[in-house]
Design an enzyme around this catalytic site. Sequence first.
Site, PDB file in Angstrom:
ATOM      1  N   GLU A  88     -30.218  -8.350 -16.234  1.00 28.87           N
ATOM      2  CA  GLU A  88     -29.286  -9.071 -17.108  1.00 28.87           C
ATOM      3  C   GLU A  88     -28.254  -8.128 -17.732  1.00 28.87           C
ATOM      4  OE1 GLU A  88     -31.313 -11.636 -19.894  1.00 28.87           O
ATOM      5  OE2 GLU A  88     -32.078 -12.918 -18.286  1.00 28.87           O
ATOM      6  N   GLN A 119     -35.936 -60.263 -38.346  1.00 28.38           N
ATOM      7  CA  GLN A 119     -34.978 -59.157 -38.214  1.00 28.38           C
ATOM      8  C   GLN A 119     -33.608 -59.571 -38.721  1.00 28.38           C
ATOM      9  OE1 GLN A 119     -35.143 -55.798 -37.235  1.00 28.38           O
ATOM     10  NE2 GLN A 119     -37.209 -56.429 -37.756  1.00 28.38           N
ATOM     11  N   ASP A 135     -43.754 -53.659 -40.308  1.00 28.81           N
ATOM     12  CA  ASP A 135     -42.860 -53.319 -41.411  1.00 28.81           C
ATOM     13  C   ASP A 135     -43.628 -52.896 -42.657  1.00 28.81           C
ATOM     14  OD1 ASP A 135     -40.633 -53.878 -39.962  1.00 28.81           O
ATOM     15  OD2 ASP A 135     -40.294 -55.856 -40.814  1.00 28.81           O
ATOM     16  N   HIS A 160     -32.374  -3.487 -24.266  1.00 29.88           N
ATOM     17  CA  HIS A 160     -33.634  -4.236 -24.199  1.00 29.88           C
ATOM     18  C   HIS A 160     -34.678  -3.433 -23.428  1.00 29.88           C
ATOM     19  CE1 HIS A 160     -31.213  -7.547 -25.656  1.00 29.88           C
ATOM     20  NE2 HIS A 160     -32.222  -8.402 -25.596  1.00 29.88           N
ATOM     21  N   GLU A 164     -35.301 -50.958 -31.310  1.00 26.67           N
ATOM     22  CA  GLU A 164     -36.111 -50.417 -32.410  1.00 26.67           C
ATOM     23  C   GLU A 164     -37.504 -51.063 -32.410  1.00 26.67           C
ATOM     24  OE1 GLU A 164     -34.576 -51.639 -36.162  1.00 26.67           O
ATOM     25  OE2 GLU A 164     -35.630 -50.077 -37.302  1.00 26.67           O
ATOM     26  N   HIS A 165     -37.540 -52.404 -32.372  1.00 28.05           N
ATOM     27  CA  HIS A 165     -38.805 -53.148 -32.298  1.00 28.05           C
ATOM     28  C   HIS A 165     -38.844 -53.909 -30.985  1.00 28.05           C
ATOM     29  CE1 HIS A 165     -37.611 -53.057 -36.638  1.00 28.05           C
ATOM     30  NE2 HIS A 165     -38.854 -52.639 -36.778  1.00 28.05           N
ATOM     31  N   TYR A 190     -34.695 -40.559 -48.704  1.00 23.62           N
ATOM     32  CA  TYR A 190     -33.667 -41.452 -49.221  1.00 23.62           C
ATOM     33  C   TYR A 190     -34.203 -42.877 -49.230  1.00 23.62           C
ATOM     34  CZ  TYR A 190     -29.264 -43.550 -50.347  1.00 23.62           C
ATOM     35  OH  TYR A 190     -28.291 -44.245 -51.005  1.00 23.62           O
ATOM     36  N   SER A 196     -30.719 -52.792 -37.837  1.00 23.10           N
ATOM     37  CA  SER A 196     -32.060 -53.107 -37.337  1.00 23.10           C
ATOM     38  C   SER A 196     -31.978 -53.947 -36.057  1.00 23.10           C
ATOM     39  CB  SER A 196     -32.808 -53.877 -38.425  1.00 23.10           C
ATOM     40  OG  SER A 196     -34.185 -53.848 -38.175  1.00 23.10           O
ATOM     41  N   ASN A 246     -27.069 -46.878 -45.841  1.00 23.93           N
ATOM     42  CA  ASN A 246     -25.875 -47.553 -45.299  1.00 23.93           C
ATOM     43  C   ASN A 246     -25.061 -46.578 -44.453  1.00 23.93           C
ATOM     44  OD1 ASN A 246     -24.387 -45.939 -47.054  1.00 23.93           O
ATOM     45  ND2 ASN A 246     -24.181 -47.537 -48.590  1.00 23.93           N
ATOM     46  N   HIS A 258     -32.372 -59.218 -42.376  1.00 27.51           N
ATOM     47  CA  HIS A 258     -32.129 -57.897 -42.970  1.00 27.51           C
ATOM     48  C   HIS A 258     -30.652 -57.679 -43.260  1.00 27.51           C
ATOM     49  CE1 HIS A 258     -35.802 -55.591 -43.162  1.00 27.51           C
ATOM     50  NE2 HIS A 258     -36.171 -56.000 -41.968  1.00 27.51           N
ATOM     51  N   GLN A 260     -23.339 -38.943 -51.758  1.00 26.96           N
ATOM     52  CA  GLN A 260     -23.446 -37.837 -52.715  1.00 26.96           C
ATOM     53  C   GLN A 260     -24.893 -37.353 -52.875  1.00 26.96           C
ATOM     54  OE1 GLN A 260     -22.559 -40.988 -53.436  1.00 26.96           O
ATOM     55  NE2 GLN A 260     -23.257 -41.650 -55.465  1.00 26.96           N
TER      56      GLN A 260
END
Lengths: 429, 429
Positions: free
Chosen positions: A411, A255, A357, A416, A323-324, A126, A233, A210, A258, A187
């Site tokens: 068991e 950052q 990045d 088995h 994240e960073h 994506y 981020s 998003n 963004h 979608q």
Amino acid sequence: MQIIKNQTIDQMAKQIRQETAATDDAIVAAQVADMIKNVRENGDEALKTYSATFDGVTPATWRVSEAEIQAAMASVPQKVLAALRTAAENIRTFHQQEVAVGFEDTPREGIVRGVKVTPLSAVGIYVPGGTAAYPSSVLMNAIPAKIAGVPNIVMVTPPQKDGLNPTVLAAAKIAGVDQIFQVGGAQAIAALAYGTATIPAVDKITGPGNRYVAMAKKMVYGQVAIDMIAGPSEIGILADDSARPADIAADLLSQAEHDVNARVLLMTTSAALATAVNAAVAQQLETLPRADIARAAINDHGVIYLVNTIDEMFTLMNLVGPEHLEVQLTNPAQYLAKIQNAGSIFLGPYASEPLGDYFSGPNHILPTGGTARFSSPLGVWDFQKRLQYLQYTQSALAEDLPAVTQLARAEGLEAHARAVQSRFNSSVG
Amino acid sequence: MQIIKNQTIDQMAKQIRQETAATDDAIVAAQVADMIKNVRENGDEALKTYSATFDGVTPATWRVSEAEIQAAMASVPQKVLAALRTAAENIRTFHQQEVAVGFEDTPREGIVRGVKVTPLSAVGIYVPGGTAAYPSSVLMNAIPAKIAGVPNIVMVTPPQKDGLNPTVLAAAKIAGVDQIFQVGGAQAIAALAYGTATIPAVDKITGPGNRYVAMAKKMVYGQVAIDMIAGPSEIGILADDSARPADIAADLLSQAEHDVNARVLLMTTSAALATAVNAAVAQQLETLPRADIARAAINDHGVIYLVNTIDEMFTLMNLVGPEHLEVQLTNPAQYLAKIQNAGSIFLGPYASEPLGDYFSGPNHILPTGGTARFSSPLGVWDFQKRLQYLQYTQSALAEDLPAVTQLARAEGLEAHARAVQSRFNSSVG
């Protein structure tokens, strides 16, 4: 940014944990569930409706043709193409070191055990559209999949009124994407998970989007695999007196630009540095093109923690799991062992976060929201899977028969035990 | 079992895909969402209520004491303990080969890039109770976590009126579980995800459970990691004329006795074998203790596909992606390359599937419901994560500066470009 000081570790930890608690949005969930159902039932027709509604454009054909890709390549400045190609090569040499291989052993005569590693058959990547259309994300998604050996890499990205971003298409070509479709949002995730007449169903969907895209990924998880659920981020910087305030401010702002929801966090032992960074942030904001976005993020989600010791920094930062993570401390590499939770780590004064990045090779699709506690950066490992195998001879089986039947009966699973025993029965019928 | 023949590959593939389509249960979802909310808000009090309601028993203490574990060990027959220890050793030697290691490289002077591999800090393993209390599952969950180096392995299992299964407790001790709590169901998953006063929050939850447990795992995914969403157990067997019908019937029944929803599937080129297997299944059912369960599974979810060629078998079986796959064909190892989707593969006449359930070393916690398309068996990889790192010198950064700023500006992210540029500005304020 607010400066927090004179607090105990416990007080600060409590505040940090609250900030990183995961939340869901019931309204988004209901809407996305409805969209997924509609795409499953009505396929391309549903995609057409959502595209007209949310993107304000219905592309004449979903699939982007080879001619369109070539035209896009031709329209991108040579310098940008060259930089993309160098970045792609750096990403390749880094990620080639991530390839997993299987193993086979013979623990005893007559027994072979092993793990076979294979690529997934098809993956969907994506790529967001509009102002967040990042060619670098195309490279970061597709190159690890290509290295894993995935034979069908399908890219989806929202249609644009003025046509798709040519640099995004160029990046897809450079990275080796197999098919590109102009479809985005929740979608697109539904289409990749279940397939439509036009969009092929894949086995895994990766890449950030998003909150509708994130929710859709969470909902189709199980039908397909996903990489992670991406949140806003984040950057965390650990700094002492040796750090340059202007560099720290610039990295925090990189950052912050963004997204108004980006999280920017500085932990330092130096009150003077904290004050100087705040001043530098204010000054640099004056000339920044995306100052409105960056200022909102800094004001709403920017915090400076003033701590007593360097050990406290690592204790707290491991609770955040950013994240960073930049380590702007003297002799930074010595602290690598103290870092338990972070996506990507930048050591020392010259490893500015944007290097990661775009360019240097490590992936930029990283765990957010504290999920670095249990998640890894996107890597070749996301596109490979394992199958176990086992082979026995009859005499090897005879040796293990007593223990296996013992355990099966412990068991309460008599069938088995009998299945193994069957290999020693004379009856063949 | 129903024998399906004279169909095209496409017809059979369509039927198989419908069988494996993932479904959710809205009523279960609503109930589990409510339970998770209650545990988050009311902690141990909520656990107490659910335990009384669903387990019919409220344990005096949640945590199982070391004394209780020792008493359980003492009550398990020595032969069973010895078999468990041998199984644990086999599982260890197999899974030790799965440990991932990091890497570090220097692509150019002045640049260091790497991946560091660490264990997760804490994991929760779910062990079902009642008739499905499997000591072998404890070994299969805990040993890979231990090998990964996880410092805190927390086991949860539903309380029982007559006390916990001593063999389950013995297996936990042998595997190196750190803490055991008597709590089960969706409430146990919620407690592990969010923590209560008694139950510690963990970073990942693994292990199979009923559909409430599976739904709860899906819902807390994102807050913590999970291994997979387990569905009913499955076996697929590929067999030609060389296979013994009685062995095939016994192996099909060993899956069928697990659960009335177990899926059992045979694909063969031999009409005679198909008929003989059906006869053997009927005969073996006559003396099986769990015949009612096995018969229901065989009748409702047992299918024999009669195909024309061995290639067709693999095409179809890869669409199914069964949890367990037996290859009872001549020279079975030659077909390993044809298998794309399966959890664990058993090659030849003597690798009866229960060997993998208990004893030989490969894991028995495996992808079900076709998720082998994108999932792996539980392994050490589930308990390790990666962190990237990067370090630059100023002169190395100078070389990459033009390309990085080029790409940042192509994406419209000026603050990214300026962050890298900042390292070459003389201003330090």
